[in-house]
Structures are given as structure tokens and as C-alpha cells.
Design an enzyme around this catalytic site. Structure first.
Site, PDB file in Angstrom:
ATOM      1  N   HIS A   1     -53.170 -55.076 -34.593  1.00  0.00           N
ATOM      2  CA  HIS A   1     -53.110 -55.864 -33.366  1.00  0.00           C
ATOM      3  C   HIS A   1     -54.515 -56.245 -32.907  1.00  0.00           C
ATOM      4  O   HIS A   1     -54.732 -57.342 -32.387  1.00  0.00           O
ATOM      5  CB  HIS A   1     -52.415 -55.077 -32.246  1.00  0.00           C
TER       6      HIS A   1
ATOM      7  N   ASP B   1     -45.505 -60.011 -39.940  1.00  0.00           N
ATOM      8  CA  ASP B   1     -45.741 -59.342 -38.663  1.00  0.00           C
ATOM      9  C   ASP B   1     -46.232 -60.410 -37.687  1.00  0.00           C
ATOM     10  O   ASP B   1     -46.484 -61.564 -38.078  1.00  0.00           O
ATOM     11  CB  ASP B   1     -46.762 -58.217 -38.851  1.00  0.00           C
TER      12      ASP B   1
END
Length: 274
Positions: free
Chosen positions: A114, A187
Site C-alpha cells: 500500500h 490488487d
């Protein structure tokens, strides 16, 4: 949704709380993993959700990889494979599509994708024998979907290309060598790990589709979702090669739906009391 069990349980409220994959690994009982997948799937199905981004089949080979941590079944590839297979079969019986993640393997990465690009410094043979063993087992058993992670493998690729944008890891390893012809889903494409100088989410999504992904996730920002859609639509209209790539993926999406939802599902009678 991501309803893995354990600490990743995105639909909370009255859904069941389970101890998670590492607890299943500690018990080592495939039956427990099978029932976990089945009951989580039953709850999702009752809510009208037909696809789950689980199970996590990363091999927990680096204790510093806290982003995965107890989301993994084990540090042993064989144990991971066995329990992941049981979880997958249980959820499949509930009528929910499983998505194994995070390909090629997040268990040895010490960063969270992230925020930054994790660099995994292993060679292709170690990757094949450790991280990819669970994928090889599940693919042979009919795994319908895989999620591609944003990880760098400089010893394999020679640079820091994120794995979700790597034709080698997708086309050569996953598709050809492992024989996977199911859905490959990225993702979240807003993660910092997949972006770079001059490469925003729209451009990264184009590169991910070109590399062989079938579905791209833009999970948070409506304006960025629209910008990405318009960028991809414009590329599709002027690039015949990209259009063919998208049509190939659309075919996989339709095939996955047909295989998952046009069959009868039967409860796992007797297992809960066995």
C-alpha cells in the site's frame, strides 16, 4: 470482498469471527480449513456476494512480513498447500468464487505494498519451490481466480517492475508453465507500489492488462475510477491489439461465471458433526 477470516474481515456486523489462517495452520487439520471456507462462503452467499478475495496462500517465510503475518497458514509450502486446498474446496461448495492471493507470493516481503514497493530478493527456483507450490496445487484442482500482487523481483526480472505488470511472471510462469487459464485480478491499483514516475493509476492499469491481468481493481476513488475507465476505453478504440487482449479477458470472465453459477451446489452434509 476480502473475507479471509481472522483479522481481515471486511464485512463485520453479524458475520462470524474466526481465528484466521495461522490458527488453522497451528491445528494442521484440513477439515477445519474446509469448514472455515464453507461457512464464510455461506455467509457471503446469503448476502448476495459471489466472489471472495481469499484464501491468502502466501508462505510465511519471513517473520518481518507483518503485512501478511497470521493471514498465512504456515511457513511450510506443503502445509500451506494442503490447508489452502481444503479452504478453497469448502468455499467452492458454498457457491462462492475463491481468489488465491497474493501472486507470486507476499510472505517474504517486509514492506506493505500500500505504501511502497516491496523488493523480494529470491531467484526463480526458490520462488518455484516455495511461494508457487500452493498455486501449483490449487491450479491443478481447478482454482478459478488468482490475485496479482505489486512486488519487485530484481533477481528474476532484472529490474523493479511490479509483478502485477510483469509479462514474464504472468504469461510465462503463471499461464504457460503452471497452466492457469482462470481469472487474474490485480490488487488495488491505487497502491503506491504499482505506481511510479509518469505512471499513474490509468497508465498502470493499461500496463497490467497488457501484461495479462483480466480485471483491474481501483478500489477507493470514484474520480480516479472514471479517469481510468476513459483512458482504457480510448486505448481500446484506437489499439486493435489491446482490444484483442481485453476481449480475451472478457471471455475468461464469462467462462468463470458460467462454471461457477450454472451448476448445482450441495451442502457439506455431515461434516459439521463428523
Amino acid at each position: 470482498t476480502d473475507q479471509e477470516g481472522g483479522w481481515v474481515r471486511h464485512i463485520k456486523a453479524e458475520t462470524s469471527q474466526t481465528p484466521g489462517n495461522l490458527a488453522l495452520g497451528a491445528s494442521g487439520l484440513p477439515r477445519d480449513a474446509l469448514l472455515t471456507g464453507y461457512y464464510i462462503g455461506q455467509e457471503l452467499r446469503s448476502l448476495g456476494i459471489n466472489m471472495n478475495f481469499a484464501p491468502t496462500i502466501d508462505v510465511y517465510s519471513n517473520p518481518s512480513a507483518s503485512v501478511i503475518g497470521p493471514r498465512a497458514f504456515s511457513s511450510d509450502p506443503s502445509s500451506t498447500s494442503l490447508l489452502a486446498l481444503a479452504y478453497f474446496k469448502g468455499m467452492a461448495h458454498s457457491g462462492v468464487i475463491c481468489t488465491a492471493k497474493h501472486y507470486p507470493g507476499h510472505g517474504s516481503a517486509d514492506r506493505d505494498s500500500h505504501g511502497a514497493l516491496p523488493v523480494v530478493r529470491i531467484g526463480i527456483q526458490e520462488l518455484w519451490e516455495r511461494e508457487l507450490l500452493p498455486y501449483r496445487v490449487l491450479i491443478k484442482e481447478g482454482l478459478p481466480a488468482v490475485m496479482s500482487a505489486h512486488l519487485a523481483y530484481p533477481r528474476i526480472l532484472g529490474d523493479l517492475t511490479p509483478s502485477s505488470r510483469s509479462p514474464f511472471l504472468i504469461q510465462e510462469i503463471l499461464r504457460k508453465r503452471m497452466g492457469f487459464d482462470g481469472l487474474l485480478i490485480t490488487d488495488d491499483m491505487e497502491m503506491n507500489a504499482v505506481l511510479g514516475p509518469g505512471v499513474g493509476t490509468p497508465q498502470a492499469c493499461f500496463q497490467a492488462l497488457q501484461a495479462g491481468n483480466d480485471v483491474v481493481l481501483v478500489s477507493h476513488t470514484p474520480s480516479l475510477q472514471e479517469k481510468t475507465w476513459q483512458h482504457l476505453l480510448a486505448r481500446l478504440r484506437r489499439d486493435a491489439g489491446f482490444r484483442r487482449r481485453v476481449e480475451e479477458s472478457a471471455g475468461r470472465v464469462l467462462r468463470a461465471k458460467r462454471q461457477a453459477f450454472l451448476v448445482d451446489r450441495f451442502p457439506l452434509e455431515g461434516l459439521s458433526s463428523a
